[in-house]
Design an enzyme around this catalytic site. Structure first.
Site, PDB file in Angstrom:
ATOM      1  N   LYS A   9      41.837  52.599  31.218  1.00  0.00           N
ATOM      2  CA  LYS A   9      41.028  52.355  30.227  1.00  0.00           C
ATOM      3  C   LYS A   9      40.657  50.964  30.197  1.00  0.00           C
ATOM      4  CE  LYS A   9      43.977  49.878  27.704  1.00  0.00           C
ATOM      5  NZ  LYS A   9      43.914  48.497  27.239  1.00  0.00           N
ATOM      6  N   PRO A  92      45.807  49.109  39.125  1.00  0.00           N
ATOM      7  CA  PRO A  92      46.969  48.097  39.465  1.00  0.00           C
ATOM      8  C   PRO A  92      47.846  48.246  38.102  1.00  0.00           C
ATOM      9  CG  PRO A  92      44.445  47.199  39.275  1.00  0.00           C
ATOM     10  CD  PRO A  92      44.476  48.622  38.864  1.00  0.00           C
ATOM     11  N   GLY A  96      46.654  45.624  31.888  1.00  0.00           N
ATOM     12  CA  GLY A  96      46.126  45.735  30.869  1.00  0.00           C
ATOM     13  C   GLY A  96      44.971  46.938  31.077  1.00  0.00           C
ATOM     14  N   LEU A  97      45.199  47.760  31.963  1.00  0.00           N
ATOM     15  CA  LEU A  97      44.388  48.901  31.858  1.00  0.00           C
ATOM     16  C   LEU A  97      44.961  50.410  31.720  1.00  0.00           C
ATOM     17  CD1 LEU A  97      42.751  47.900  35.531  1.00  0.00           C
ATOM     18  CD2 LEU A  97      41.739  47.684  33.222  1.00  0.00           C
ATOM     19  N   GLY A  99      47.512  51.972  32.928  1.00  0.00           N
ATOM     20  CA  GLY A  99      47.903  52.808  33.956  1.00  0.00           C
ATOM     21  C   GLY A  99      49.151  53.783  33.581  1.00  0.00           C
ATOM     22  N   SER A 101      50.489  54.343  30.608  1.00  0.00           N
ATOM     23  CA  SER A 101      50.478  54.942  29.590  1.00  0.00           C
ATOM     24  C   SER A 101      49.572  56.196  30.214  1.00  0.00           C
ATOM     25  CB  SER A 101      49.718  54.226  28.342  1.00  0.00           C
ATOM     26  OG  SER A 101      50.439  53.398  27.860  1.00  0.00           O
ATOM     27  N   ASP A 134      49.469  53.047  23.648  1.00  0.00           N
ATOM     28  CA  ASP A 134      48.022  53.497  24.455  1.00  0.00           C
ATOM     29  C   ASP A 134      48.189  55.067  24.851  1.00  0.00           C
ATOM     30  OD1 ASP A 134      46.830  51.155  24.189  1.00  0.00           O
ATOM     31  OD2 ASP A 134      47.304  50.237  26.073  1.00  0.00           O
TER      32      ASP A 134
END
Length: 287
Positions: A9, A92, A96-97, A99, A101, A134
Site C-alpha cells: 500500500k 521491500p 513504509g509499504l 509488507g 501487515s 495497517d
C-alpha cells in the site's frame, strides 16, 4: 499449497491528530493498494506454525506478523492443526509499504479458507486490528480512509488511473523514533477532506495537489537520504511525490507512461530498490 496475494500500500494522506490515553497515536490516513505484492503459500501440517522465507531480513518466529496472524486465528477458534507459511517477498522489508501487515492479512484470509472457518472480511479485519495498525486495511485492500489506530475503515472510490514509481533507499527507519520526534502542534497536516473529494471526482490533478504526510518532515530531517530521493524524483519528472508511511520509501505518481523510463533509470543511480507499478485501488474479495 494454497497461495494468496499480499499487495503493498501507499499513503495518499497520513495525518497524526494526537496521542491517545493508550499511548498509540490517533491517525487519519487514506491508503490505496499498488501492484507490487508478496506471495503467501499456506500448507496444512499436524501442528505448529512454521515460517519459510529466502529473505534473511524476514523473522521466522513470533516477531513475524504472518506468524502472529496464524497464532491468533488458532487461539481464537481452537484450531489444533498447524501450518507452514511460505513468504515469497517482493515488497521491500521495513519500507513504509505495509509488507508485513499485508502478509498477516493474506495469512488470515488464506487460513480462513484452508481451515474452512467461513469468516467474513469484517470479522477478519477485526482480528487484524489486534495484530497491527495497517492489517485491517490490508484485509480489505482497495482504497480507504483509516481512522483510530488504523482499524476504523471507510471504503473510498478508486483513484484515477496512473503509474506509481517506488524508491526505497538502503536504510531502515525507526517508526518509534519518527513518532517520538513528531510535534503535533507544528506539523503540516494534510487536507483529508480535499483528497476524499478528489477521489470522488476522479480528479488526478487534485489528487496530486492534496498528497500529504504529517510524518514526512520528521523523517526527512532524520534521514537526509529520503529527502534526496524525493528531490530527484521531482527533478526527473514525477507529477507528485510523497513519502509512504513513516518511510523510507518515496513514491511518485505519473500519468504519462513515456516518462517512466527517465524517472526509473534516474533513481537507479541513487538506490537499488526501484519499482514501476500500477495502482490497484479496488477491493479484493475473499480468497
Amino acid at each position: 499449497m494454497l497461495y494468496v496475494k499480499a499487495p503493498a500500500k501507499i499513503n495518499l494522506t497520513l495525518d497524526v491528530l494526537h496521542k491517545r490515553p493508550d499511548n498509540y497515536h490517533e491517525i487519519e490516513m487514506i491508503m490505496t493498494t499498488v501492484d507490487l505484492a508478496d506471495r503467501i503459500g499456506l500448507k496444512a501440517t499436524e501442528s505448529g506454525i512454521y515460517i519459510e522465507s529466502a529473505d534473511r531480513f524476514v523473522p521466522n518466529d513470533s516477531r513475524n506478523l504472518a506468524y502472529q496472524a496464524a497464532q491468533l486465528i488458532k487461539e481464537t477458534y481452537g484450531i489444533k492443526s498447524g501450518v507452514i507459511i511460505s513468504l515469497d517477498k517482493q515488497i521491500p522489508v521495513a519500507a513504509g509499504l505495509a509488507g508485513g501487515s499485508s502478509d498477516a492479512a493474506a495469512t488470515l484470509k488464506g487460513l480462513n479458507q484452508l481451515w474452512q472457518l467461513n469468516l467474513s472480511l469484517d470479522e477478519l479485519a477485526e482480528l487484524g486490528a489486534k495484530i497491527g495498525s495497517d492489517v485491517s486495511f490490508c484485509v480489505y485492500g482497495g482504497t480507504a480512509l483509516a481512522k483510530g489506530r488504523g482499524e476504523i475503515i471507510q471504503e473510498l472510490p478508486v483513484p484515477p488511473n496512473c503509474w506509481v514509481i517506488l524508491a526505497k533507499p538502503t536504510i531502515g527507519v525507526s517508526t518509534a523514533e519518527v513518532y517520538g520526534a513528531f510535534d503535533v502542534a507544528n506539523a503540516q497536516h494534510p487536507n483529508t477532506e480535499e483528497m476524499i473529494e478528489a477521489l470522488a471526482k476522479g480528479d488526478y490533478n487534485a489528487m496530486c495537489a492534496n498528497l500529504g504526510n504529517a510524518l514526512e518532515s520528521v523523517t526527512l530531517n532524520l534521514y537526509p537520504e529520503v529527502a534526496q530521493i524525493k528531490d530527484q524524483m521531482k527533478k526527473f519528472g514525477a507529477d507528485a511525490v510523497l513519502m509512504s508511511g513513516s518511510g523510507p520509501t518515496v513514491f511518485g505518481l505519473v500519468q504519462q507512461e513515456a516518462r517512466i523510463p527517465r524517472i526509473y533509470n534516474g533513481l537507479r543511480g541513487f538506490c537499488t530498490e526501484v519499482y514501476a507499478v500500477r495502482l490497484i485501488g479496488e477491493r479484493e474479495s475473499l480468497a
